[in-house]
Design a protein around this motif. Structure first.
Motif, PDB file in Angstrom:
ATOM      1  N   SER A 121     -15.744 -24.057  -1.206  1.00  0.00           N
ATOM      2  CA  SER A 121     -15.740 -22.966  -2.181  1.00  0.00           C
ATOM      3  C   SER A 121     -15.725 -23.517  -3.604  1.00  0.00           C
ATOM      4  O   SER A 121     -16.492 -23.070  -4.465  1.00  0.00           O
ATOM      5  CB  SER A 121     -14.519 -22.070  -1.965  1.00  0.00           C
ATOM      6  OG  SER A 121     -14.514 -21.531  -0.670  1.00  0.00           O
ATOM      7  N   ILE A 122     -14.868 -24.483  -3.838  1.00  0.00           N
ATOM      8  CA  ILE A 122     -14.775 -25.090  -5.172  1.00  0.00           C
ATOM      9  C   ILE A 122     -16.107 -25.730  -5.560  1.00  0.00           C
ATOM     10  O   ILE A 122     -16.580 -25.579  -6.689  1.00  0.00           O
ATOM     11  CB  ILE A 122     -13.627 -26.120  -5.228  1.00  0.00           C
ATOM     12  CG1 ILE A 122     -12.273 -25.392  -5.163  1.00  0.00           C
ATOM     13  CG2 ILE A 122     -13.713 -26.994  -6.472  1.00  0.00           C
ATOM     14  CD1 ILE A 122     -11.083 -26.314  -4.962  1.00  0.00           C
ATOM     15  N   THR A 123     -16.730 -26.433  -4.637  1.00  0.00           N
ATOM     16  CA  THR A 123     -18.001 -27.105  -4.917  1.00  0.00           C
ATOM     17  C   THR A 123     -19.084 -26.099  -5.286  1.00  0.00           C
ATOM     18  O   THR A 123     -19.823 -26.296  -6.253  1.00  0.00           O
ATOM     19  CB  THR A 123     -18.441 -27.957  -3.710  1.00  0.00           C
ATOM     20  OG1 THR A 123     -17.388 -28.881  -3.392  1.00  0.00           O
ATOM     21  CG2 THR A 123     -19.720 -28.719  -4.002  1.00  0.00           C
ATOM     22  N   LEU A 124     -19.167 -25.018  -4.541  1.00  0.00           N
ATOM     23  CA  LEU A 124     -20.172 -24.000  -4.851  1.00  0.00           C
ATOM     24  C   LEU A 124     -19.919 -23.357  -6.213  1.00  0.00           C
ATOM     25  O   LEU A 124     -20.840 -23.140  -6.992  1.00  0.00           O
ATOM     26  CB  LEU A 124     -20.192 -22.924  -3.759  1.00  0.00           C
ATOM     27  CG  LEU A 124     -20.689 -23.387  -2.397  1.00  0.00           C
ATOM     28  CD1 LEU A 124     -20.553 -22.269  -1.376  1.00  0.00           C
ATOM     29  CD2 LEU A 124     -22.116 -23.881  -2.470  1.00  0.00           C
ATOM     30  N   SER A 131     -15.789 -21.761 -14.696  1.00  0.00           N
ATOM     31  CA  SER A 131     -14.728 -22.524 -15.343  1.00  0.00           C
ATOM     32  C   SER A 131     -13.586 -22.744 -14.353  1.00  0.00           C
ATOM     33  O   SER A 131     -13.487 -22.043 -13.347  1.00  0.00           O
ATOM     34  CB  SER A 131     -14.204 -21.769 -16.571  1.00  0.00           C
ATOM     35  OG  SER A 131     -13.490 -20.609 -16.170  1.00  0.00           O
ATOM     36  N   TYR A 132     -12.717 -23.692 -14.666  1.00  0.00           N
ATOM     37  CA  TYR A 132     -11.555 -23.942 -13.820  1.00  0.00           C
ATOM     38  C   TYR A 132     -10.717 -22.674 -13.707  1.00  0.00           C
ATOM     39  O   TYR A 132     -10.196 -22.349 -12.643  1.00  0.00           O
ATOM     40  CB  TYR A 132     -10.703 -25.073 -14.382  1.00  0.00           C
ATOM     41  CG  TYR A 132     -11.267 -26.468 -14.180  1.00  0.00           C
ATOM     42  CD1 TYR A 132     -12.615 -26.695 -13.947  1.00  0.00           C
ATOM     43  CD2 TYR A 132     -10.423 -27.560 -14.231  1.00  0.00           C
ATOM     44  CE1 TYR A 132     -13.108 -27.972 -13.784  1.00  0.00           C
ATOM     45  CE2 TYR A 132     -10.923 -28.861 -14.062  1.00  0.00           C
ATOM     46  CZ  TYR A 132     -12.259 -29.043 -13.836  1.00  0.00           C
ATOM     47  OH  TYR A 132     -12.742 -30.317 -13.659  1.00  0.00           O
ATOM     48  N   LYS A 133     -10.590 -21.961 -14.815  1.00  0.00           N
ATOM     49  CA  LYS A 133      -9.797 -20.724 -14.828  1.00  0.00           C
ATOM     50  C   LYS A 133     -10.411 -19.687 -13.891  1.00  0.00           C
ATOM     51  O   LYS A 133      -9.694 -19.042 -13.119  1.00  0.00           O
ATOM     52  CB  LYS A 133      -9.712 -20.176 -16.255  1.00  0.00           C
ATOM     53  CG  LYS A 133      -8.841 -18.956 -16.384  1.00  0.00           C
ATOM     54  CD  LYS A 133      -8.711 -18.510 -17.820  1.00  0.00           C
ATOM     55  CE  LYS A 133      -7.765 -17.322 -17.923  1.00  0.00           C
ATOM     56  NZ  LYS A 133      -7.543 -16.923 -19.309  1.00  0.00           N
ATOM     57  N   GLU A 134     -11.730 -19.535 -13.957  1.00  0.00           N
ATOM     58  CA  GLU A 134     -12.400 -18.572 -13.077  1.00  0.00           C
ATOM     59  C   GLU A 134     -12.261 -18.986 -11.613  1.00  0.00           C
ATOM     60  O   GLU A 134     -12.010 -18.146 -10.741  1.00  0.00           O
ATOM     61  CB  GLU A 134     -13.875 -18.455 -13.454  1.00  0.00           C
ATOM     62  CG  GLU A 134     -14.119 -17.771 -14.778  1.00  0.00           C
ATOM     63  CD  GLU A 134     -15.564 -17.887 -15.253  1.00  0.00           C
ATOM     64  OE1 GLU A 134     -16.070 -16.894 -15.790  1.00  0.00           O
ATOM     65  OE2 GLU A 134     -16.167 -18.978 -15.106  1.00  0.00           O
ATOM     66  N   MET A 135     -12.415 -20.276 -11.343  1.00  0.00           N
ATOM     67  CA  MET A 135     -12.267 -20.764  -9.971  1.00  0.00           C
ATOM     68  C   MET A 135     -10.857 -20.491  -9.457  1.00  0.00           C
ATOM     69  O   MET A 135     -10.676 -20.041  -8.323  1.00  0.00           O
ATOM     70  CB  MET A 135     -12.557 -22.265  -9.897  1.00  0.00           C
ATOM     71  CG  MET A 135     -13.993 -22.627 -10.051  1.00  0.00           C
ATOM     72  SD  MET A 135     -14.193 -24.402  -9.767  1.00  0.00           S
ATOM     73  CE  MET A 135     -15.199 -24.839 -11.156  1.00  0.00           C
ATOM     74  N   ALA A 136      -9.872 -20.787 -10.293  1.00  0.00           N
ATOM     75  CA  ALA A 136      -8.477 -20.567  -9.904  1.00  0.00           C
ATOM     76  C   ALA A 136      -8.237 -19.096  -9.622  1.00  0.00           C
ATOM     77  O   ALA A 136      -7.554 -18.745  -8.639  1.00  0.00           O
ATOM     78  CB  ALA A 136      -7.545 -21.067 -11.006  1.00  0.00           C
ATOM     79  N   ASN A 137      -8.817 -18.243 -10.430  1.00  0.00           N
ATOM     80  CA  ASN A 137      -8.667 -16.813 -10.252  1.00  0.00           C
ATOM     81  C   ASN A 137      -9.308 -16.344  -8.948  1.00  0.00           C
ATOM     82  O   ASN A 137      -8.730 -15.555  -8.209  1.00  0.00           O
ATOM     83  CB  ASN A 137      -9.293 -16.085 -11.451  1.00  0.00           C
ATOM     84  CG  ASN A 137      -8.908 -14.639 -11.523  1.00  0.00           C
ATOM     85  OD1 ASN A 137      -7.982 -14.185 -10.875  1.00  0.00           O
ATOM     86  ND2 ASN A 137      -9.632 -13.893 -12.327  1.00  0.00           N
ATOM     87  N   LEU A 139      -9.989 -18.191  -6.227  1.00  0.00           N
ATOM     88  CA  LEU A 139      -9.425 -18.826  -5.035  1.00  0.00           C
ATOM     89  C   LEU A 139      -7.905 -18.692  -4.911  1.00  0.00           C
ATOM     90  O   LEU A 139      -7.339 -19.026  -3.878  1.00  0.00           O
ATOM     91  CB  LEU A 139      -9.822 -20.304  -4.999  1.00  0.00           C
ATOM     92  CG  LEU A 139     -11.328 -20.546  -4.927  1.00  0.00           C
ATOM     93  CD1 LEU A 139     -11.644 -22.015  -5.101  1.00  0.00           C
ATOM     94  CD2 LEU A 139     -11.904 -20.013  -3.626  1.00  0.00           C
ATOM     95  N   GLY A 140      -7.263 -18.250  -5.980  1.00  0.00           N
ATOM     96  CA  GLY A 140      -5.819 -18.054  -5.911  1.00  0.00           C
ATOM     97  C   GLY A 140      -5.014 -19.341  -5.931  1.00  0.00           C
ATOM     98  O   GLY A 140      -3.951 -19.416  -5.322  1.00  0.00           O
ATOM     99  N   ILE A 141      -5.543 -20.369  -6.601  1.00  0.00           N
ATOM    100  CA  ILE A 141      -4.785 -21.613  -6.772  1.00  0.00           C
ATOM    101  C   ILE A 141      -4.768 -21.949  -8.266  1.00  0.00           C
ATOM    102  O   ILE A 141      -5.499 -21.350  -9.040  1.00  0.00           O
ATOM    103  CB  ILE A 141      -5.375 -22.776  -5.929  1.00  0.00           C
ATOM    104  CG1 ILE A 141      -6.841 -23.046  -6.294  1.00  0.00           C
ATOM    105  CG2 ILE A 141      -5.246 -22.490  -4.444  1.00  0.00           C
ATOM    106  CD1 ILE A 141      -7.468 -24.206  -5.524  1.00  0.00           C
ATOM    107  N   THR A 142      -3.962 -22.903  -8.645  1.00  0.00           N
ATOM    108  CA  THR A 142      -3.800 -23.214 -10.073  1.00  0.00           C
ATOM    109  C   THR A 142      -5.006 -23.978 -10.611  1.00  0.00           C
ATOM    110  O   THR A 142      -5.717 -24.664  -9.865  1.00  0.00           O
ATOM    111  CB  THR A 142      -2.543 -24.063 -10.322  1.00  0.00           C
ATOM    112  OG1 THR A 142      -2.711 -25.335  -9.682  1.00  0.00           O
ATOM    113  CG2 THR A 142      -1.292 -23.375  -9.804  1.00  0.00           C
ATOM    114  N   GLU A 143      -5.189 -23.882 -11.927  1.00  0.00           N
ATOM    115  CA  GLU A 143      -6.279 -24.612 -12.581  1.00  0.00           C
ATOM    116  C   GLU A 143      -6.115 -26.115 -12.411  1.00  0.00           C
ATOM    117  O   GLU A 143      -7.093 -26.835 -12.205  1.00  0.00           O
ATOM    118  CB  GLU A 143      -6.315 -24.280 -14.071  1.00  0.00           C
ATOM    119  CG  GLU A 143      -6.844 -22.904 -14.381  1.00  0.00           C
ATOM    120  CD  GLU A 143      -6.870 -22.624 -15.865  1.00  0.00           C
ATOM    121  OE1 GLU A 143      -7.553 -23.381 -16.604  1.00  0.00           O
ATOM    122  OE2 GLU A 143      -6.219 -21.657 -16.292  1.00  0.00           O
TER     123      GLU A 143
END
Length: 169
Positions: A121-124, A131-137, A139-143
């Motif tokens: 998921s992170i790779t895609l 952004s890291y912030k959007e990814m964290a949001n 996936l529900g994990i921290t930046e």
């Protein structure tokens, strides 16, 4: 929400963001039949999620969140119920693909498919410039956890790519 409006939104979302859905399909489903099944599951859930969309995030972020959650659930369900061997053998008869994909892209998707669900998921998301912030949001994990995972994934792929280039695979 009226069904006509929901249908218009759904059609617009699919037209505009089908590429990100196909990336997720390619990373989580490895046969044409599985991709069809997963696509159907994602689009059904996306349809049902439209009334819940409040506009707090970008549409692409919302679609990623829905699609990745469904893909992760789907892959876990698929691992519990293996496909009968007879279907595996006959599948090529149902789907003939004349499209030739670049070998490097095939290799990349193969490597992505070997990652854990969260790393996939992170790779895609990374490939789509989230952004890291959007990814964290999504996936529900921290930046900071996103950053650590991205560094590990990059190192892993660099090592594998050097072997790929060296071996001429």
């Amino acid at each position: 929400m009226k069904e006509k409006i929901q249908q218009q939104i759904f059609d617009e979302w699919l037209k505009k963001h089908k590429g990100l859905i196909f990336k997720i399909l390619r990373a989580y489903a490895f046969t044409p039949m599985d991709r069809e099944d997963l696509f159907q599951d994602i689009t059904i859930q996306l349809w049902h999620s439209i009334p819940k969309f409040r506009g707090d995030s970008a549409v692409a972020t919302w679609i990623y969140r829905v699609a990745l959650n469904i893909a992760i659930k789907w892959i876990k369900k698929e691992q519990k119920t293996p496909r009968p061997e007879s279907l595996e053998k006959a599948e090529h008869l149902l789907y003939e693909n004349d499209f030739k994909m670049d070998d490097r892209l095939v290799w990349l998707y193969e490597q992505i498919s070997q990652l854990s669900e969260i790393d996939r998921s992170i790779t895609l998301l990374l490939l789509d410039d989230f952004s890291y912030k959007e990814m964290a949001n999504i996936l529900g994990i921290t930046e900071s956890n996103i950053g650590v995972k991205i560094n590990r994934i990059k190192k892993q792929l660099i090592v594998k790519s050097k072997k790929y280039e060296h071996d001429g695979i």
